[in-house]
Enzyme design. Sequence first.
Site, PDB file in Angstrom:
ATOM      1  N   LYS A  91    -101.085  72.437 -10.759  1.00  0.00           N
ATOM      2  CA  LYS A  91    -101.421  71.404  -9.783  1.00  0.00           C
ATOM      3  C   LYS A  91    -100.388  71.416  -8.684  1.00  0.00           C
ATOM      4  O   LYS A  91     -99.185  71.405  -8.966  1.00  0.00           O
ATOM      5  CB  LYS A  91    -101.418  70.016 -10.475  1.00  0.00           C
ATOM      6  CG  LYS A  91    -101.796  68.884  -9.533  1.00  0.00           C
ATOM      7  CD  LYS A  91    -103.279  68.761  -9.377  1.00  0.00           C
ATOM      8  CE  LYS A  91    -103.700  67.954  -8.154  1.00  0.00           C
ATOM      9  NZ  LYS A  91    -103.781  68.786  -6.909  1.00  0.00           N
ATOM     10  N   GLN A 112     -92.546  71.621  -8.075  1.00  0.00           N
ATOM     11  CA  GLN A 112     -93.758  70.922  -8.516  1.00  0.00           C
ATOM     12  C   GLN A 112     -93.820  70.817 -10.041  1.00  0.00           C
ATOM     13  O   GLN A 112     -94.330  69.836 -10.577  1.00  0.00           O
ATOM     14  CB  GLN A 112     -94.983  71.668  -7.970  1.00  0.00           C
ATOM     15  CG  GLN A 112     -96.243  70.838  -7.895  1.00  0.00           C
ATOM     16  CD  GLN A 112     -96.327  70.000  -6.638  1.00  0.00           C
ATOM     17  OE1 GLN A 112     -96.091  70.505  -5.541  1.00  0.00           O
ATOM     18  NE2 GLN A 112     -96.658  68.732  -6.766  1.00  0.00           N
ATOM     19  N   LYS A 127     -98.396  76.024  -6.429  1.00  0.00           N
ATOM     20  CA  LYS A 127     -98.396  75.748  -4.990  1.00  0.00           C
ATOM     21  C   LYS A 127     -99.007  76.929  -4.275  1.00  0.00           C
ATOM     22  O   LYS A 127     -99.021  78.041  -4.802  1.00  0.00           O
ATOM     23  CB  LYS A 127     -96.947  75.573  -4.503  1.00  0.00           C
ATOM     24  CG  LYS A 127     -96.849  74.799  -3.218  1.00  0.00           C
ATOM     25  CD  LYS A 127     -96.784  73.310  -3.493  1.00  0.00           C
ATOM     26  CE  LYS A 127     -96.784  72.493  -2.239  1.00  0.00           C
ATOM     27  NZ  LYS A 127     -96.426  71.090  -2.553  1.00  0.00           N
ATOM     28  N   GLY A 166    -103.495  69.010  -0.612  1.00  0.00           N
ATOM     29  CA  GLY A 166    -102.873  69.240   0.692  1.00  0.00           C
ATOM     30  C   GLY A 166    -101.355  69.294   0.614  1.00  0.00           C
ATOM     31  O   GLY A 166    -100.741  69.028  -0.412  1.00  0.00           O
ATOM     32  N   ASP A 167    -100.768  69.693   1.713  1.00  0.00           N
ATOM     33  CA  ASP A 167     -99.330  69.629   1.949  1.00  0.00           C
ATOM     34  C   ASP A 167     -99.213  69.734   3.482  1.00  0.00           C
ATOM     35  O   ASP A 167    -100.209  69.484   4.176  1.00  0.00           O
ATOM     36  CB  ASP A 167     -98.615  70.789   1.218  1.00  0.00           C
ATOM     37  CG  ASP A 167     -97.099  70.584   1.124  1.00  0.00           C
ATOM     38  OD1 ASP A 167     -96.642  69.888   0.213  1.00  0.00           O
ATOM     39  OD2 ASP A 167     -96.357  71.124   1.981  1.00  0.00           O
ATOM     40  N   THR A 211     -98.161  59.451  -1.052  1.00  0.00           N
ATOM     41  CA  THR A 211     -96.815  60.035  -1.029  1.00  0.00           C
ATOM     42  C   THR A 211     -95.858  59.098  -0.297  1.00  0.00           C
ATOM     43  O   THR A 211     -94.754  58.804  -0.786  1.00  0.00           O
ATOM     44  CB  THR A 211     -96.831  61.433  -0.373  1.00  0.00           C
ATOM     45  OG1 THR A 211     -97.890  62.193  -0.964  1.00  0.00           O
ATOM     46  CG2 THR A 211     -95.522  62.149  -0.584  1.00  0.00           C
ATOM     47  N   ASN A 242     -98.505  62.793   7.604  1.00  0.00           N
ATOM     48  CA  ASN A 242     -99.093  61.877   6.628  1.00  0.00           C
ATOM     49  C   ASN A 242     -98.048  61.094   5.817  1.00  0.00           C
ATOM     50  O   ASN A 242     -98.149  59.878   5.647  1.00  0.00           O
ATOM     51  CB  ASN A 242    -100.002  62.711   5.721  1.00  0.00           C
ATOM     52  CG  ASN A 242    -100.603  61.898   4.624  1.00  0.00           C
ATOM     53  OD1 ASN A 242    -100.071  61.853   3.533  1.00  0.00           O
ATOM     54  ND2 ASN A 242    -101.693  61.207   4.915  1.00  0.00           N
ATOM     55  N   SER A 378    -103.069  62.225  -7.103  1.00  0.00           N
ATOM     56  CA  SER A 378    -104.010  63.335  -7.275  1.00  0.00           C
ATOM     57  C   SER A 378    -104.495  63.391  -8.723  1.00  0.00           C
ATOM     58  O   SER A 378    -105.675  63.637  -8.988  1.00  0.00           O
ATOM     59  CB  SER A 378    -103.337  64.675  -6.935  1.00  0.00           C
ATOM     60  OG  SER A 378    -103.344  64.913  -5.552  1.00  0.00           O
TER      61      SER A 378
END
Length: 446
Positions: A91, A112, A127, A166-167, A211, A242, A378
Amino acid sequence: MLHEKLSSIYDNVLRRNPGEIEFHQAVREVLDSIGPVLGKHPEYAESKIIERICEPERQIIFRVPWMDDQGQVQINRGFRVEFNSALGPYKGGLRFHPSVYLGIVKFLGFEQIFKNSLTGLPIGGGKGGSDFDPKGRSDREVMRFCQSFMTELYRHIGEYTDVPAGDTGVGGREIGYLFGQYKRITNRYESGVITGKGLVYGGAQVRTEATGYGCVFFVDEMLKARGTSFDGKRVVVSGSGNVAVYAIEKVEQLGGLVVACSDSSGYVLDEKGIDLALLKQIKQVERGRLDTYAQRRDHATFVPGRSVWEVPGEVALPSATQNEITGDDAATMVANGLVAVGEGANMPTTPEGIKVFQEAGIAYGPGKAANAGGVATSALEMQQNASRDSWTFEFSEQRLQEIMRDIHDRCLSTADEYGMPGNYVAGANIDGFRRVADAMLALGLI
Ligand code: GLU
């Protein structure tokens, strides 16, 4: 100084992954913290858990050809690093930015693993991304790129295998195009294959905000642990994407005053507090630059080409990108009355900067703990998709807040347990590591 065993592991990582400096840095930070764990758990060393954690389970690199609006063929490179699946399906997000190469994807994937472990939810670490730059591209170009990217990626992912999100450079628009192409190729409405989806097609409430909100909840806990709060605090945020936007929103709700934020062109200073509606209009609707903010708000000033960290603040929320706070920046921030740092971005503080914060006794919340709210939400989106349910905004936000409080408390209690009270870096690395290590031991040599 690294523990002897860890030092040879680290040398091996350097040798096997030449030139990937961000990955080296991320590994080094974790190895620096886990020496004491090996003393208590010799079984981790015997089973070579750390060597295994430092080697991704699978790395995929692929060509992404697409056609721009002028009819020219463009070629980008796509990546997905499936790092560790001991706790659940891989993830982690996708980053579209010209700086993306294997070393960046591996640093993010490595972080992560521990971040996802800290959430306490069943998600492994991975990732991906591309060196594609969405800036200045039309919606049609972004769509064609996303469709080409997914035309290769789809065979590697799945709700039980690997779940991207997303990132940087990948928001709601890109996730929509990616999911649309996945659905078309596979002929499956597999909602749980990707997170950060729009609310009308299987997305979760609070995922967009998570986030930024989560980072502020984490800092709020750090402040409470020191007997204070956001109320009346002067806050400096870097970035205006974001994470930054929703961090600013939550700080304002909690009574803090955000006086500055930034983008790659410079920073804006607004002593009356950042006007969030205007910022959202410029950044999210117009996809414009921050100098426009100062043009539309009389008393605000735009300072081009300088670091936002020269602006004094009691709380700093670095929410732009890796290594944005140098040792010198950190020293300036401390001299200017800094109390707490919550990292909305991944690895935004250099090792020198971290040292300065820790020696000055700043409440320093590292990214893998402070920004875990995004990926945690998520996982909540995956939960809702699996049960074909959708939760209210209030309930989702409450779950996020509980998760962030729990991460905060575990970081503190783990740091205490290992004789490093108040050290959130050690707490996060050790607690995140232990859960992955125990799962890997339980699953045998795989
Ligand atoms: N890219 C985000 C992170 O750095 C979110 C990942 C996700 O939601 O899977 O954690």
